[in-house]
Design a protein around this motif. Structure first.
Motif, PDB file in Angstrom:
ATOM      1  N   GLU A  24       0.853  -1.185   0.000  1.00  0.00           N
ATOM      2  CA  GLU A  24       0.000   0.000   0.000  1.00  0.00           C
ATOM      3  C   GLU A  24       0.888   1.233   0.000  1.00  0.00           C
ATOM      4  OE1 GLU A  24      -3.417   0.409   2.393  1.00  0.00           O
ATOM      5  OE2 GLU A  24      -3.578  -1.734   2.760  1.00  0.00           O
ATOM      6  N   THR A  25       0.420   2.273  -0.655  1.00  0.00           N
ATOM      7  CA  THR A  25       1.226   3.482  -0.730  1.00  0.00           C
ATOM      8  C   THR A  25       1.017   4.364   0.495  1.00  0.00           C
ATOM      9  OG1 THR A  25      -0.495   4.617  -1.977  1.00  0.00           O
ATOM     10  CG2 THR A  25       1.235   3.522  -3.249  1.00  0.00           C
ATOM     11  N   TYR A  51      12.090  20.563   8.637  1.00  0.00           N
ATOM     12  CA  TYR A  51      11.806  20.557   7.210  1.00  0.00           C
ATOM     13  C   TYR A  51      11.889  19.134   6.676  1.00  0.00           C
ATOM     14  CZ  TYR A  51      12.201  25.597   7.467  1.00  0.00           C
ATOM     15  OH  TYR A  51      12.004  26.908   7.799  1.00  0.00           O
ATOM     16  N   TYR A  52      10.915  18.769   5.851  1.00  0.00           N
ATOM     17  CA  TYR A  52      10.828  17.415   5.307  1.00  0.00           C
ATOM     18  C   TYR A  52      10.738  17.455   3.787  1.00  0.00           C
ATOM     19  CZ  TYR A  52       9.652  15.954  10.049  1.00  0.00           C
ATOM     20  OH  TYR A  52       9.666  15.710  11.393  1.00  0.00           O
ATOM     21  N   ARG A  53      11.201  16.393   3.169  1.00  0.00           N
ATOM     22  CA  ARG A  53      11.016  16.141   1.745  1.00  0.00           C
ATOM     23  C   ARG A  53       9.994  15.020   1.666  1.00  0.00           C
ATOM     24  NH1 ARG A  53      12.887  11.713  -0.354  1.00  0.00           N
ATOM     25  NH2 ARG A  53      13.561  11.563  -2.472  1.00  0.00           N
ATOM     26  N   GLU A  54       9.002  15.135   0.807  1.00  0.00           N
ATOM     27  CA  GLU A  54       7.936  14.132   0.737  1.00  0.00           C
ATOM     28  C   GLU A  54       8.036  13.300  -0.536  1.00  0.00           C
ATOM     29  OE1 GLU A  54       4.129  15.909   1.339  1.00  0.00           O
ATOM     30  OE2 GLU A  54       4.581  16.446   3.408  1.00  0.00           O
ATOM     31  N   GLN A  55       7.775  11.997  -0.391  1.00  0.00           N
ATOM     32  CA  GLN A  55       7.825  11.069  -1.516  1.00  0.00           C
ATOM     33  C   GLN A  55       6.817   9.950  -1.263  1.00  0.00           C
ATOM     34  OE1 GLN A  55      11.738   9.447  -2.148  1.00  0.00           O
ATOM     35  NE2 GLN A  55      10.973   7.789  -3.409  1.00  0.00           N
ATOM     36  N   VAL A  56       6.078   9.561  -2.289  1.00  0.00           N
ATOM     37  CA  VAL A  56       5.140   8.452  -2.171  1.00  0.00           C
ATOM     38  C   VAL A  56       5.911   7.152  -2.343  1.00  0.00           C
ATOM     39  CG1 VAL A  56       3.105   7.346  -3.163  1.00  0.00           C
ATOM     40  CG2 VAL A  56       3.205   9.829  -2.993  1.00  0.00           C
ATOM     41  N   VAL A  57       5.750   6.229  -1.390  1.00  0.00           N
ATOM     42  CA  VAL A  57       6.427   4.930  -1.440  1.00  0.00           C
ATOM     43  C   VAL A  57       5.403   3.825  -1.203  1.00  0.00           C
ATOM     44  CG1 VAL A  57       8.671   5.820  -0.682  1.00  0.00           C
ATOM     45  CG2 VAL A  57       7.055   4.985   1.008  1.00  0.00           C
ATOM     46  N   THR A  58       5.760   2.625  -1.659  1.00  0.00           N
ATOM     47  CA  THR A  58       4.920   1.451  -1.442  1.00  0.00           C
ATOM     48  C   THR A  58       5.534   0.610  -0.342  1.00  0.00           C
ATOM     49  OG1 THR A  58       4.261   1.438  -3.753  1.00  0.00           O
ATOM     50  CG2 THR A  58       3.940  -0.599  -2.530  1.00  0.00           C
ATOM     51  N   GLY A  59       4.704   0.118   0.554  1.00  0.00           N
ATOM     52  CA  GLY A  59       5.209  -0.695   1.656  1.00  0.00           C
ATOM     53  C   GLY A  59       4.192  -1.735   2.089  1.00  0.00           C
ATOM     54  N   LEU A  60       4.672  -2.694   2.843  1.00  0.00           N
ATOM     55  CA  LEU A  60       3.820  -3.716   3.438  1.00  0.00           C
ATOM     56  C   LEU A  60       3.643  -3.360   4.905  1.00  0.00           C
ATOM     57  CD1 LEU A  60       5.536  -6.843   1.868  1.00  0.00           C
ATOM     58  CD2 LEU A  60       3.460  -5.704   1.087  1.00  0.00           C
TER      59      LEU A  60
END
Length: 129
Positions: A24-25, A51-60
């Protein structure tokens, strides 16, 4: 027939299919820096800004302790969760999944499977204390 070890050529495609079809992302908020206020800013109630950098990732996703809490919208995970990703999450990172922010609790643990590496990370729900 003698045992010749794990068959990497067979395990690698299975590994990829698990992430492609069962994962699921979520949004990985990777910590990059912080800025602090001046002395007068601290007195005015302004503190450290992260401060954060955001990225969509897939994980279990998994609940190691299988704790849930009842909300008006149904049952949700409470407290600890675990996620397996292809990315190593850092100790100040966050994961946002289904609108809930989880903070990373410690370093990610590398897991070697089928000639590839994935990372198992323990998360703590942001509003669970």
């Amino acid at each position: 027939m003698t045992y010749r070890g794990p068959q990497t050529a067979r395990i690698a495609p299975q590994f990829s299919q698990v992430f492609d079809y069962a994962g699921e992302t979520g949004t990985w908020r990777q910590y990059i820096s912080a800025a602090t206020a001046s002395a007068s800013g601290v007195w005015a109630g302004v503190g450290t800004t992260l401060y954060y950098r955001e990225q969509v990732v897939t994980g279990l996703w998994a609940t190691p302790n299988a704790k849930e809490m009842q909300t008006p919208g149904g049952l949700v995970m409470a407290g600890d969760a675990a996620i397996s990703t292809l990315h190593s999450l850092g100790p100040q990172d966050e994961m946002v999944w289904r609108g809930v922010t989880y903070r990373v609790e410690g370093e990610s643990l590398p897991v070697h499977l089928g000639g590839r590496v994935w990372y198992r990370t323990v998360l703590r729900r942001g509003d669970a204390g």
